[in-house]
Design a protein around this motif. Structure first.
Motif, PDB file in Angstrom:
ATOM      1  N   PRO A 124     -15.358  -9.657 -24.146  1.00  0.00           N
ATOM      2  CA  PRO A 124     -15.701 -10.090 -25.519  1.00  0.00           C
ATOM      3  C   PRO A 124     -14.472 -10.375 -26.385  1.00  0.00           C
ATOM      4  N   ALA A 125     -13.428  -9.558 -26.234  1.00  0.00           N
ATOM      5  CA  ALA A 125     -12.199  -9.786 -27.009  1.00  0.00           C
ATOM      6  C   ALA A 125     -11.547 -11.099 -26.605  1.00  0.00           C
ATOM      7  N   LEU A 126     -11.481 -11.362 -25.316  1.00  0.00           N
ATOM      8  CA  LEU A 126     -10.878 -12.603 -24.824  1.00  0.00           C
ATOM      9  C   LEU A 126     -11.678 -13.827 -25.261  1.00  0.00           C
ATOM     10  N   MET A 127     -12.988 -13.692 -25.299  1.00  0.00           N
ATOM     11  CA  MET A 127     -13.842 -14.834 -25.626  1.00  0.00           C
ATOM     12  C   MET A 127     -13.677 -15.285 -27.082  1.00  0.00           C
ATOM     13  N   GLU A 128     -13.078 -14.447 -27.933  1.00  0.00           N
ATOM     14  CA  GLU A 128     -12.804 -14.832 -29.315  1.00  0.00           C
ATOM     15  C   GLU A 128     -11.511 -15.638 -29.419  1.00  0.00           C
ATOM     16  N   MET A 129     -10.772 -15.704 -28.315  1.00  0.00           N
ATOM     17  CA  MET A 129      -9.453 -16.328 -28.326  1.00  0.00           C
ATOM     18  C   MET A 129      -9.487 -17.742 -27.756  1.00  0.00           C
ATOM     19  N   GLU A 130      -8.332 -18.377 -27.817  1.00  0.00           N
ATOM     20  CA  GLU A 130      -8.154 -19.732 -27.308  1.00  0.00           C
ATOM     21  C   GLU A 130      -7.541 -19.647 -25.899  1.00  0.00           C
ATOM     22  N   TYR A 131      -8.225 -20.226 -24.930  1.00  0.00           N
ATOM     23  CA  TYR A 131      -7.827 -20.118 -23.532  1.00  0.00           C
ATOM     24  C   TYR A 131      -6.400 -20.626 -23.284  1.00  0.00           C
ATOM     25  N   ALA A 132      -6.108 -21.831 -23.728  1.00  0.00           N
ATOM     26  CA  ALA A 132      -4.784 -22.422 -23.463  1.00  0.00           C
ATOM     27  C   ALA A 132      -3.670 -21.569 -24.058  1.00  0.00           C
ATOM     28  N   GLY A 133      -3.881 -21.075 -25.263  1.00  0.00           N
ATOM     29  CA  GLY A 133      -2.882 -20.238 -25.915  1.00  0.00           C
ATOM     30  C   GLY A 133      -2.656 -18.927 -25.188  1.00  0.00           C
ATOM     31  N   VAL A 134      -3.745 -18.307 -24.732  1.00  0.00           N
ATOM     32  CA  VAL A 134      -3.642 -17.050 -23.982  1.00  0.00           C
ATOM     33  C   VAL A 134      -2.892 -17.284 -22.670  1.00  0.00           C
ATOM     34  N   MET A 135      -3.220 -18.360 -21.980  1.00  0.00           N
ATOM     35  CA  MET A 135      -2.558 -18.636 -20.701  1.00  0.00           C
ATOM     36  C   MET A 135      -1.071 -18.929 -20.898  1.00  0.00           C
ATOM     37  N   THR A 136      -0.726 -19.614 -21.972  1.00  0.00           N
ATOM     38  CA  THR A 136       0.683 -19.877 -22.277  1.00  0.00           C
ATOM     39  C   THR A 136       1.420 -18.569 -22.533  1.00  0.00           C
ATOM     40  N   LYS A 137       0.812 -17.697 -23.349  1.00  0.00           N
ATOM     41  CA  LYS A 137       1.443 -16.410 -23.634  1.00  0.00           C
ATOM     42  C   LYS A 137       1.539 -15.546 -22.375  1.00  0.00           C
ATOM     43  N   LEU A 138       0.524 -15.600 -21.518  1.00  0.00           N
ATOM     44  CA  LEU A 138       0.552 -14.829 -20.270  1.00  0.00           C
ATOM     45  C   LEU A 138       1.693 -15.317 -19.378  1.00  0.00           C
ATOM     46  N   ARG A 139       1.846 -16.642 -19.266  1.00  0.00           N
ATOM     47  CA  ARG A 139       2.934 -17.206 -18.467  1.00  0.00           C
ATOM     48  C   ARG A 139       4.300 -16.739 -18.980  1.00  0.00           C
ATOM     49  N   LYS A 140       4.489 -16.808 -20.287  1.00  0.00           N
ATOM     50  CA  LYS A 140       5.758 -16.384 -20.888  1.00  0.00           C
ATOM     51  C   LYS A 140       5.976 -14.884 -20.703  1.00  0.00           C
ATOM     52  N   PHE A 141       4.910 -14.123 -20.840  1.00  0.00           N
ATOM     53  CA  PHE A 141       5.003 -12.669 -20.709  1.00  0.00           C
ATOM     54  C   PHE A 141       5.447 -12.280 -19.303  1.00  0.00           C
ATOM     55  N   THR A 142       4.871 -12.933 -18.296  1.00  0.00           N
ATOM     56  CA  THR A 142       5.187 -12.566 -16.908  1.00  0.00           C
ATOM     57  C   THR A 142       6.631 -12.868 -16.537  1.00  0.00           C
ATOM     58  N   THR A 143       7.257 -13.795 -17.251  1.00  0.00           N
ATOM     59  CA  THR A 143       8.667 -14.098 -16.950  1.00  0.00           C
ATOM     60  C   THR A 143       9.621 -13.094 -17.597  1.00  0.00           C
ATOM     61  N   LYS A 144       9.124 -12.306 -18.540  1.00  0.00           N
ATOM     62  CA  LYS A 144       9.995 -11.358 -19.248  1.00  0.00           C
ATOM     63  C   LYS A 144       9.787  -9.901 -18.843  1.00  0.00           C
TER      64      LYS A 144
END
Length: 113
Positions: free
Chosen positions: A32-52
């Protein structure tokens, strides 16, 4: 985001961080928390997070909410458009009446002192 996209985010997290236990109960809480968010933005942040970072992200660390319109800014624009339609003569009359009202108020306040 859609339910399928939210599930995809959780699957990505589980794939990127194999030590993370992604139980049904955990997914049920996070979806439910994820469904309130924007998919593309979450995936971009996840990609950046995994590199750090070597540890899995919290939902807050990858959260990306859709941009909401600024109602106050929209109202100001609407009021400016309406004000532009008012004639200069009407604006001048309004200014004169406002000045009279201010003078009356100042004189009234000074009288009380």
């Amino acid at each position: 985001m859609k339910r399928e996209e939210a599930i995809d985010v959780l699957e990505h997290i589980a794939a990127l961080y194999p030590k993370v236990e992604m139980s049904r109960k955990k997914a049920k809480v996070l979806l439910p928390a994820l469904m309130e968010m924007e998919y593309a933005g979450v995936m971009t942040k996840l990609r950046k997070f995994t590199t750090k970072y070597p540890y899995p992200p919290t939902i807050a660390e990858i959260a990306a909410y859709p941009k909401m319109p600024n109602e106050h800014l929209e109202n100001i624009k609407k009021w400016q458009e309406e004000a532009n339609k008012v004639s200069e003569q009407t604006k001048q009359q309004f200014r004169m009446q406002l000045e009279k009202l201010i003078i009356q108020k100042v004189n009234h306040e000074n009288y009380k002192l």
